[in-house]
Design a protein around this motif. Sequence first.
Motif, PDB file in Angstrom:
ATOM      1  N   GLN A  83       0.826  -1.216   0.000  1.00  0.00           N
ATOM      2  CA  GLN A  83       0.000   0.000   0.000  1.00  0.00           C
ATOM      3  C   GLN A  83       0.859   1.265   0.000  1.00  0.00           C
ATOM      4  O   GLN A  83       0.685   2.161  -0.841  1.00  0.00           O
ATOM      5  CB  GLN A  83      -0.878  -0.050   1.258  1.00  0.00           C
ATOM      6  CG  GLN A  83      -1.637   1.218   1.587  1.00  0.00           C
ATOM      7  CD  GLN A  83      -2.252   1.130   2.984  1.00  0.00           C
ATOM      8  OE1 GLN A  83      -1.789   0.353   3.822  1.00  0.00           O
ATOM      9  NE2 GLN A  83      -3.281   1.894   3.219  1.00  0.00           N
ATOM     10  N   ILE A  84       1.813   1.328   0.915  1.00  0.00           N
ATOM     11  CA  ILE A  84       2.658   2.527   1.018  1.00  0.00           C
ATOM     12  C   ILE A  84       3.592   2.648  -0.176  1.00  0.00           C
ATOM     13  O   ILE A  84       3.819   3.761  -0.684  1.00  0.00           O
ATOM     14  CB  ILE A  84       3.432   2.507   2.357  1.00  0.00           C
ATOM     15  CG1 ILE A  84       2.445   2.739   3.515  1.00  0.00           C
ATOM     16  CG2 ILE A  84       4.525   3.573   2.371  1.00  0.00           C
ATOM     17  CD1 ILE A  84       3.081   2.733   4.883  1.00  0.00           C
ATOM     18  N   GLN A  85       4.102   1.520  -0.655  1.00  0.00           N
ATOM     19  CA  GLN A  85       4.988   1.565  -1.817  1.00  0.00           C
ATOM     20  C   GLN A  85       4.257   2.152  -3.028  1.00  0.00           C
ATOM     21  O   GLN A  85       4.796   3.000  -3.747  1.00  0.00           O
ATOM     22  CB  GLN A  85       5.494   0.157  -2.143  1.00  0.00           C
ATOM     23  CG  GLN A  85       6.483   0.101  -3.300  1.00  0.00           C
ATOM     24  CD  GLN A  85       7.742   0.912  -3.039  1.00  0.00           C
ATOM     25  OE1 GLN A  85       8.266   0.915  -1.932  1.00  0.00           O
ATOM     26  NE2 GLN A  85       8.226   1.619  -4.060  1.00  0.00           N
ATOM     27  N   ALA A  86       3.010   1.732  -3.244  1.00  0.00           N
ATOM     28  CA  ALA A  86       2.227   2.240  -4.374  1.00  0.00           C
ATOM     29  C   ALA A  86       1.934   3.726  -4.220  1.00  0.00           C
ATOM     30  O   ALA A  86       1.997   4.493  -5.187  1.00  0.00           O
ATOM     31  CB  ALA A  86       0.926   1.459  -4.497  1.00  0.00           C
ATOM     32  N   ALA A  87       1.615   4.136  -2.999  1.00  0.00           N
ATOM     33  CA  ALA A  87       1.316   5.552  -2.752  1.00  0.00           C
ATOM     34  C   ALA A  87       2.547   6.423  -2.987  1.00  0.00           C
ATOM     35  O   ALA A  87       2.450   7.520  -3.568  1.00  0.00           O
ATOM     36  CB  ALA A  87       0.810   5.728  -1.326  1.00  0.00           C
ATOM     37  N   VAL A  88       3.711   5.931  -2.555  1.00  0.00           N
ATOM     38  CA  VAL A  88       4.949   6.699  -2.744  1.00  0.00           C
ATOM     39  C   VAL A  88       5.310   6.768  -4.222  1.00  0.00           C
ATOM     40  O   VAL A  88       5.745   7.817  -4.728  1.00  0.00           O
ATOM     41  CB  VAL A  88       6.097   6.083  -1.909  1.00  0.00           C
ATOM     42  CG1 VAL A  88       7.441   6.718  -2.290  1.00  0.00           C
ATOM     43  CG2 VAL A  88       5.824   6.266  -0.421  1.00  0.00           C
ATOM     44  N   GLU A  89       5.130   5.676  -4.952  1.00  0.00           N
ATOM     45  CA  GLU A  89       5.424   5.688  -6.396  1.00  0.00           C
ATOM     46  C   GLU A  89       4.562   6.708  -7.128  1.00  0.00           C
ATOM     47  O   GLU A  89       5.047   7.437  -8.005  1.00  0.00           O
ATOM     48  CB  GLU A  89       5.204   4.285  -6.974  1.00  0.00           C
ATOM     49  CG  GLU A  89       6.291   3.293  -6.581  1.00  0.00           C
ATOM     50  CD  GLU A  89       5.997   1.877  -7.046  1.00  0.00           C
ATOM     51  OE1 GLU A  89       4.955   1.697  -7.742  1.00  0.00           O
ATOM     52  OE2 GLU A  89       6.792   0.967  -6.748  1.00  0.00           O
ATOM     53  N   LYS A 118      10.604   6.580   3.021  1.00  0.00           N
ATOM     54  CA  LYS A 118      10.712   6.247   1.598  1.00  0.00           C
ATOM     55  C   LYS A 118      10.993   7.486   0.744  1.00  0.00           C
ATOM     56  O   LYS A 118      11.723   7.419  -0.248  1.00  0.00           O
ATOM     57  CB  LYS A 118       9.435   5.542   1.123  1.00  0.00           C
ATOM     58  CG  LYS A 118       9.300   4.111   1.663  1.00  0.00           C
ATOM     59  CD  LYS A 118       8.118   3.391   1.057  1.00  0.00           C
ATOM     60  CE  LYS A 118       8.049   1.948   1.533  1.00  0.00           C
ATOM     61  NZ  LYS A 118       9.166   1.118   1.041  1.00  0.00           N
ATOM     62  N   LEU A 119      10.401   8.621   1.148  1.00  0.00           N
ATOM     63  CA  LEU A 119      10.658   9.862   0.406  1.00  0.00           C
ATOM     64  C   LEU A 119      12.102  10.320   0.604  1.00  0.00           C
ATOM     65  O   LEU A 119      12.728  10.849  -0.324  1.00  0.00           O
ATOM     66  CB  LEU A 119       9.689  10.953   0.862  1.00  0.00           C
ATOM     67  CG  LEU A 119       8.221  10.760   0.464  1.00  0.00           C
ATOM     68  CD1 LEU A 119       7.348  11.842   1.092  1.00  0.00           C
ATOM     69  CD2 LEU A 119       8.059  10.790  -1.055  1.00  0.00           C
ATOM     70  N   LEU A 120      12.628  10.106   1.805  1.00  0.00           N
ATOM     71  CA  LEU A 120      14.035  10.452   2.057  1.00  0.00           C
ATOM     72  C   LEU A 120      14.962   9.581   1.212  1.00  0.00           C
ATOM     73  O   LEU A 120      15.961  10.056   0.676  1.00  0.00           O
ATOM     74  CB  LEU A 120      14.359  10.287   3.543  1.00  0.00           C
ATOM     75  CG  LEU A 120      13.795  11.356   4.489  1.00  0.00           C
ATOM     76  CD1 LEU A 120      14.032  10.971   5.942  1.00  0.00           C
ATOM     77  CD2 LEU A 120      14.420  12.723   4.199  1.00  0.00           C
ATOM     78  N   GLU A 121      14.603   8.293   1.110  1.00  0.00           N
ATOM     79  CA  GLU A 121      15.402   7.377   0.275  1.00  0.00           C
ATOM     80  C   GLU A 121      15.397   7.827  -1.183  1.00  0.00           C
ATOM     81  O   GLU A 121      16.394   7.686  -1.898  1.00  0.00           O
ATOM     82  CB  GLU A 121      14.849   5.954   0.378  1.00  0.00           C
ATOM     83  CG  GLU A 121      15.088   5.301   1.732  1.00  0.00           C
ATOM     84  CD  GLU A 121      14.329   3.997   1.895  1.00  0.00           C
ATOM     85  OE1 GLU A 121      13.706   3.546   0.896  1.00  0.00           O
ATOM     86  OE2 GLU A 121      14.339   3.426   3.002  1.00  0.00           O
ATOM     87  N   ALA A 122      14.266   8.416  -1.619  1.00  0.00           N
ATOM     88  CA  ALA A 122      14.150   8.910  -2.996  1.00  0.00           C
ATOM     89  C   ALA A 122      14.666  10.332  -3.136  1.00  0.00           C
ATOM     90  O   ALA A 122      14.584  10.922  -4.215  1.00  0.00           O
ATOM     91  CB  ALA A 122      12.690   8.843  -3.442  1.00  0.00           C
TER      92      ALA A 122
END
Length: 783
Positions: free
Chosen positions: A415-421, A449-453
């Motif tokens: 869920q979170i991975q899809a939202a971040v993408e 995840k946003l920091l990683e990106a």
Amino acid sequence: MKQRWKLRKLKKEVCQVRKCQERMKELSDEELSHLTVEFRERLAGGESLDDLLPEAFAAICEADWRILGMAPYDAQILGGIALHKGYLAEMNTGEGKTLVATMPLYLNALTGKSVILVTVNDYLARRDAEEMGPVYRFMGLSVSAGGEEDAGNEKAEQNKLQNAEKKEMYAADIVYTTHGALGFDYLLNNLVTRAEDRFLREFYYVIIDEADSVLLDGAQMPLVISSSPRVQSNLYGITDFFVTTMIEDEDYEQEDKAVWLTENGIRYAETFFQIDNFYSEEYFEINRHVTLALRAHAMFEKGDAYMVSKDGKVVLLDGGTGRLMDGMKLRGGQHQALEAKEGVEISQENRSVAAVTFQNLFLMFPKMAGMSGTMIDASEELRNVYGVKVLVIPPNRPRQRVDLPDQYFRNKEEQIQAAVEETLELHATGRPVLIVASNIVDTESVSRKLLEAQVPHNVLNANNASWEAQIIKEAGQPDAVTVATSMAGRGTDIKLGKGVEAVGGLAVIGIGRMDNVRMERQARGRAGRQGDVGSSHFFVSLEDGVVDGGNSKQYEKYIEGKRRISRRKLKKIIDKSQKTGEEMAVMSRKRSVDYDKIMRRQRDLIYATRDHLLDGGDVNQEQILQMAEKNIRRFFGACESIDKKILSRYILDNISYRLENDLPDTTSVGLPEIEEYLLEKVVKRLEDREKNLGVRDMNTFIRVAVLSAIDNAWVEQVDYMHQLQAAVSGRSTAQRNLLFEYQNECFDAFEKMENTVFETAMRSIMLSNVYVDAERKLHIVFP
């Protein structure tokens, strides 16, 4: 159909306001502001507020334009009329509700009665009073702002404003404050011991900003003021250990935020504590502590409901905003039960001295209105509880926001991975993105995840409402990425920055199915303000909090991918869970109202009696003798036999420190003769006191003595009723009517409290050391 009919009727009044505005434009500033004096004279002459509405609204609209440079449009005037008529007005985010309120507030303030606007936090109350204040002052009205950041703190001594300052604040024509501060001020106003210390005016008209948040989401628990500490219990540790030895489904059951002992669990408790009846009155404290410990383990999850600070303190978390609620404690011993669970030092449990629910607080206003972006979904509950109707006000401009269909996932990770993408794709186009998560943990996961990106962003689950509002305000700028909980910055508009409209406007991404549809609509409404373009898209999963409290044990096979599940079934499970959660929240609020209705009857009687005494009402000799007579008869009823020793002890403890040699022969006279003898002693004692003090000071002394007795007994009663609520919640096993049991036990307790008041008051009147000094000041030292 009804909505359209009501709107057509109110739109006719909008036209009348517009006609009056033509005349207002021709007036000088002095002539415009002088209208307030004229309106008040016309009210005094017999005209009604409805008669004045078109002209008064037109006048304040003109003042808004001249002072603020803002001219209310038709939808805002329509909303203002609805608020005056007592509706809960649903108006979209960004429709300018702060300006809308100026019209009904001004009109109702012409009466000279109490007019209050309450909102959800101190920052908004002060901001709105500061921004709108110049308009009211231009029109000759006074305005003040109240509320404290820690208004929700249980401790009365932390209230920063003194009574004199509060009296000045509430004396203003228009008051902006928070719902929490108003509630605590109501309770504090009814705890004063002198008439001149009261600071609240009689309630008249209130507008509740963010009304669904205040009247529904914030109304689960009553406001409680605590003061004197209780005798510290030594049962928290042992009952916590006992609960850890219990087995779910065998010794206790849990369902929909409720937990109770099974028949097996009750027998186990009786064996463990070596008692014969778990629910008998003599074992009330064991029952209560077991219930509190069971709730602490089954219903309060660390990291979700609370956290343990570095200095070993249990600190509550606001699940909606993500804020630490420093200084707040759960009532009735629940906080101490959590401390026992976590193995930290158990804090002092304080007595509850006053309490009120928001439901009963706002029902005290003869006129109540409210405004919010999301209320129609809860219109039935609002009508049933508060007796007010919701009216949806059409937006000033048609909505252009696109609400995309929800996406469903098996687990939180997907869920979170899809939202971040999706966030990264939107961010690449320059669109501002607001990610709204249903809890704090999700905001932190997204942020990582946003920091990683390497995407710069703001995370809002902080403590400072002013800072939150400022960041939310800037969330519409190009390339901005903001991560927030559902309630963060509520009440603040997001205005689009330069060029944002061309790339699609603000994109709202929701993570997690929220507790109710209203919160989701509120999140979606952050985009598409005032006809702006924008979009919203929600990502939900089986691990959302609404699905089995986030535990989702029965769905583990799907979450872990051991079994396939269709999107249709995912949707069905999650939607049903949300609906069930909403229904349970409604039931919880109804239960809170029902419990407080019982307390309200007692509270109203006590407060009315206190007001009578504070305002100089006398307690005549006949009433005193009735109290004395009841005390004597209870004394007789508690004694198997009466001899001279027992009689002497009663006189020394209740009537006089001096014994006379005229005691009746208890072996030869009956109880009626002894009663008559004691009453004669009471009358003689009253006559002597009045001769020494004089009639005026004697009356004052009696009033103070009775008031003190009432206050002391009422503190015990309020505290007991809160302990009782916690205890009866664990009685579900026997299919009992908990409300009926609570009502009966509260009624019995009230009768006992009355007896205590009579006994304490009579002892004070008879035995106090009381004198008048050379400056005619009355001094009382109670026994």
